[in-house]
Scaffold this motif. Structure first.
Motif, PDB file in Angstrom:
ATOM      1  N   GLU A 147      11.542   0.331  -2.449  1.00 30.66           N
ATOM      2  CA  GLU A 147      11.401  -0.378  -1.183  1.00 30.66           C
ATOM      3  C   GLU A 147      10.135  -1.370  -1.597  1.00 30.66           C
ATOM      4  OE1 GLU A 147       9.280   2.943   0.643  1.00 30.66           O
ATOM      5  OE2 GLU A 147      11.318   4.142   1.021  1.00 30.66           O
ATOM      6  N   ALA A 151      11.144  -4.995  -0.097  1.00 27.75           N
ATOM      7  CA  ALA A 151      10.309  -5.694   1.030  1.00 27.75           C
ATOM      8  C   ALA A 151       9.923  -7.072   0.388  1.00 27.75           C
ATOM      9  CB  ALA A 151       8.680  -4.787   1.026  1.00 27.75           C
ATOM     10  N   THR A 154      12.612  -9.216   1.366  1.00 29.55           N
ATOM     11  CA  THR A 154      12.828  -9.888   2.791  1.00 29.55           C
ATOM     12  C   THR A 154      11.880 -10.763   3.058  1.00 29.55           C
ATOM     13  OG1 THR A 154      13.447  -7.561   3.083  1.00 29.55           O
ATOM     14  CG2 THR A 154      12.462  -8.756   5.144  1.00 29.55           C
ATOM     15  N   ALA A 155      10.718 -10.747   2.384  1.00 29.49           N
ATOM     16  CA  ALA A 155       9.477 -11.872   2.500  1.00 29.49           C
ATOM     17  C   ALA A 155       9.893 -13.094   1.915  1.00 29.49           C
ATOM     18  CB  ALA A 155       8.152 -11.107   2.081  1.00 29.49           C
ATOM     19  N   ASP A 168       6.378 -14.015  11.563  1.00 28.90           N
ATOM     20  CA  ASP A 168       7.424 -13.122  10.844  1.00 28.90           C
ATOM     21  C   ASP A 168       7.240 -13.030   9.593  1.00 28.90           C
ATOM     22  OD1 ASP A 168       8.384 -12.065  13.471  1.00 28.90           O
ATOM     23  OD2 ASP A 168      10.038 -13.790  13.398  1.00 28.90           O
ATOM     24  N   LYS A 171       4.068 -11.260   8.580  1.00 30.78           N
ATOM     25  CA  LYS A 171       4.492  -9.738   8.617  1.00 30.78           C
ATOM     26  C   LYS A 171       5.223  -9.213   7.417  1.00 30.78           C
ATOM     27  CE  LYS A 171       6.130  -6.157  11.702  1.00 30.78           C
ATOM     28  NZ  LYS A 171       6.596  -5.976  13.019  1.00 30.78           N
ATOM     29  N   ALA A 172       6.042 -10.080   7.012  1.00 29.27           N
ATOM     30  CA  ALA A 172       7.044  -9.499   5.890  1.00 29.27           C
ATOM     31  C   ALA A 172       6.327  -9.570   4.819  1.00 29.27           C
ATOM     32  CB  ALA A 172       8.156 -10.501   5.790  1.00 29.27           C
ATOM     33  N   GLN A 174       2.828  -9.091   4.160  1.00 27.99           N
ATOM     34  CA  GLN A 174       2.232  -7.904   4.342  1.00 27.99           C
ATOM     35  C   GLN A 174       2.842  -6.691   3.896  1.00 27.99           C
ATOM     36  OE1 GLN A 174       0.273  -8.155   8.152  1.00 27.99           O
ATOM     37  NE2 GLN A 174      -1.166  -9.767   7.849  1.00 27.99           N
ATOM     38  N   GLN A 175       3.928  -6.475   4.605  1.00 23.52           N
ATOM     39  CA  GLN A 175       5.070  -5.336   4.252  1.00 23.52           C
ATOM     40  C   GLN A 175       5.114  -5.250   2.840  1.00 23.52           C
ATOM     41  OE1 GLN A 175       5.284  -3.044   6.479  1.00 23.52           O
ATOM     42  NE2 GLN A 175       6.506  -1.737   5.357  1.00 23.52           N
ATOM     43  N   ALA A 176       5.685  -6.514   2.510  1.00 23.15           N
ATOM     44  CA  ALA A 176       5.755  -6.400   0.772  1.00 23.15           C
ATOM     45  C   ALA A 176       4.696  -5.992  -0.181  1.00 23.15           C
ATOM     46  CB  ALA A 176       6.339  -7.799   0.382  1.00 23.15           C
ATOM     47  N   LEU A 178       2.079  -4.156   0.757  1.00 28.74           N
ATOM     48  CA  LEU A 178       1.876  -2.683   1.158  1.00 28.74           C
ATOM     49  C   LEU A 178       2.854  -1.949   0.192  1.00 28.74           C
ATOM     50  CD1 LEU A 178       0.384  -0.464   2.650  1.00 28.74           C
ATOM     51  CD2 LEU A 178       1.928  -0.775   4.336  1.00 28.74           C
ATOM     52  N   ARG A 179       4.089  -2.633   0.193  1.00 33.82           N
ATOM     53  CA  ARG A 179       5.002  -1.517  -0.672  1.00 33.82           C
ATOM     54  C   ARG A 179       4.667  -1.782  -2.037  1.00 33.82           C
ATOM     55  NH1 ARG A 179       7.373   2.387   2.269  1.00 33.82           N
ATOM     56  NH2 ARG A 179       8.140   1.534   4.397  1.00 33.82           N
TER      57      ARG A 179
END
Length: 601
Positions: A147, A151, A154-155, A168, A171-172, A174-176, A178-179
């Motif tokens: 994951e 992520a 995607t970022a 966007d 946000k991508a 930050q998600q990467a 976090l993962r």
């Protein structure tokens, strides 16, 4: 070498092996239990067998106990009974020391085995639980890594996309991030879990399970050693009774060697010797006197002077032996009226003839008259004999023995009463000197009773002594009669034996001389023919005889014979005291009739 090191991966094998060991222990316990039942049944059957064959009567009441054969048999039965007791002891030892102890030990071993295997299974469960946690952390770390990588991709794609907004893209990213952080935490958790599992696995295989396996090994070795000791108890129980069994067998051998045939024969004599004198000689009964026979030199029992001769009077004739079956004693002849004929005077003429035929008279005599001589049954006494106090219903010898026993018993009782009287007198003196110990007057009834018993026993002793003296005199008189009858061989007949030449022609002369009265008086022909035929010389032996005494045939016409020699009877005694016999080795001649025991064919 131990199980924990060498068999670290054979948990199931050890579980089966230890279970087999406990099953073997239980199997041996069951075997010993059944062996115990066999021993008990064997001992019970032996005791029943001994009880079946033991005498039912007491030894003092059983005459058979006097014989060494019976005593040895009873001793053998007792030894067999003792042997049965040793088999019972073997069964008891096996039941207590093997069955009970091994059964109890088997239960302890089962509990210990159960505890060890429960501990091993808990350790396995703990290791399996740790391994599951490791797998979970591993899968989580793997998922978080995928994951995080997804992520990050995607970022990066949004960051290169010109159409994507800044928001966007942020946000991508930050998600990467976090993962990526979560994947790092999963990595750390997986690493920690891996270290924990490796530590638990090492402890399981190198410490925990080896210890459990070593405990199982120790338990199994103790069980095997205990089982081996149980095997030894089986033989030890037998070895403990071997000395006693050997003594039983030795006792049986001693009992077998104790059989004494000579003593048994003497005991039979002591038990059943009657003391009676032997029956006297049977006298000759001359039935030819009332028949008015015509005198003839060759006639039976008729001497040359014409008077009847009582032949064989006072001699023992074998065919007149009282216990024989061939010849019965004959009564006096009967008259025509059924009564006895008057006996002739010693020197007078013979009685007149009866009106009946003499053969008919003799036939009636043989049918109507019973033997008058004693038999063995009459000598022993009847079964319905009344028992008397002086034992006079017994034979003399047995009466003497019973009286002797009674006298000894009375003397023992008398001595006991005398001792008791002396003790009572001493006690009375003590009471008189020290009244506090007792009242002297309280002993008077017992002293009086003792004195009465003494007087009564003295009278009985005197009575039995008198009876004993009388019985002993009877025994001695009977012995004197028996010994005086044939203490030594009787003297041979004073007359010379018949000449062998006259013997050979004797029957023909007798036959010719017997024909003269037949021609004169035809009525007596059957009687004279019968008597002459009885005394004719047969061509073959008419019986056999045994020499009672040794005889040296030194005179002419006689023959020598040894004591106990079997001879053939060729001619009966004709009244002169001589009997013609033939030896088995050959040779024929005359010997004294009183030296023979004759049996007619």
């Amino acid at each position: 070498m131990d199980w924990g090191t060498e068999l670290w991966d054979q948990f199931e094998v050890l579980e089966r092996h230890t279970q087999w060991g406990l099953d073997l222990l239980d199997k041996y316990v069951k075997f010993v239990k059944e062996r115990t039942e066999v021993e008990q049944a064997y001992a019970k059957q032996l005791r029943s067998l001994v009880k079946k064959y033991l005498p039912k009567r007491l030894a003092k009441d059983d005459p058979e106990s006097k014989f060494s054969q019976q005593q040895s048999f009873v001793q053998i039965l007792q030894e067999v009974n003792d042997f049965a007791g040793q088999r019972e002891l073997v069964a008891e030892n096996l039941g207590v020391r093997v069955c009970l102890e091994l059964a109890k030990y088997s239960q302890e071993m089962k509990q210990e085995r159960k505890m060890h295997f429960q501990e091993g299974r808990r350790a396995q469960q703990q290791l399996e639980s740790s391994f599951k946690q490791l797998e979970n952390s591993k899968r989580k770390f793997e998922r978080d890594c995928r994951e995080a990588e997804k992520a990050a991709q995607t970022a990066e794609r949004l960051d290169q996309d010109i159409n994507a907004t800044k928001a966007d893209v942020e946000k991508a990213k930050q998600q990467a991030h976090l993962r990526s952080h979560m994947a790092e935490e999963s990595k750390n958790e997986y690493a920690a879990q891996l270290q924990r599992f490796n530590r638990d696995q090492s402890h399981f295989y190198f410490s925990q399970m080896p210890q459990i396996f070593d405990k199982l090994q120790d338990m199994d070795e103790r069980r095997a050693a205990h089982l081996g000791a149980g095997y030894g108890l089986l033989s030890e129980a037998e070895l403990q009774v071997v000395p006693i069994i050997a003594k039983c067998l030795e006792g049986m051998k001693v009992a077998a060697d104790a059989v004494d045939a000579k003593n048994d024969s003497q005991a039979l004599i002591e038990l059943h010797k009657s003391g009676f004198a032997r029956p006297g000689d049977v006298e000759f009964e001359d039935f030819s006197q009332p028949m008015n026979r015509v005198p003839s030199d060759s006639s039976l029992g008729t001497p040359s002077d014409g008077r009847p001769e009582l032949r064989g009077s006072g001699r023992s004739r074998a065919k007149r032996w009282p216990f024989g079956k061939k010849n019965k004693p004959r009564p006096p002849p009967l008259s025509s009226l059924g009564g006895p004929l008057p006996s002739p005077l010693p020197n007078g003429p013979p009685s007149p003839r009866s009106g009946l035929d003499p053969l008919a008279i003799l036939s009636e005599i043989s049918k109507s008259v019973k033997p008058r001589l004693a038999s063995f049954r009459s000598l022993r006494g009847s079964r319905g004999t009344v028992v008397t106090e002086d034992f006079s219903h017994l034979p003399p010898e047995q009466q003497r023995k019973r009286l002797q026993q009674q006298l000894e018993e009375r003397n023992r009782e008398l001595q006991k009463e005398v001792d008791q009287r002396e003790a009572l007198k001493k006690m009375k003196d003590v009471y008189e000197k020290t009244p506090q110990m007792g009242d002297p007057a309280s002993l008077e009834p017992r002293i009086t009773e003792t004195l009465n018993n003494i007087e009564r026993l003295k009278l009985e002793v005197q009575k039995y002594e008198a009876w004993l003296v009388e019985a002993e005199s009877r025994v001695l008189s009977n012995r004197g009669d028996s010994l005086g009858r044939h203490p030594r061989p009787p003297e041979p007949p004073a007359s010379a034996p018949p000449d062998s030449s006259s013997t050979n022609s004797g029957p023909q002369d007798d036959k010719e001389s017997s024909e003269e009265p037949l021609s004169e008086e035809g009525q007596d022909a059957p009687i004279y023919t019968e008597f002459d035929e009885d005394f004719e010389e047969p061509a073959s032996p008419i019986g056999h005889c045994v020499a009672i005494y040794h005889f040296e045939g030194s005179s002419e016409g006689t023959i020598s014979m040894a004591e106990g020699e079997d001879l053939s009877l060729m001619e009966e005694d004709k009244g002169d005291g001589w009997t013609r016999v033939r030896r088995k080795q050959g040779g024929e001649g005359y010997v004294p009739t009183s030296y023979l025991r004759v049996t007619l064919s």
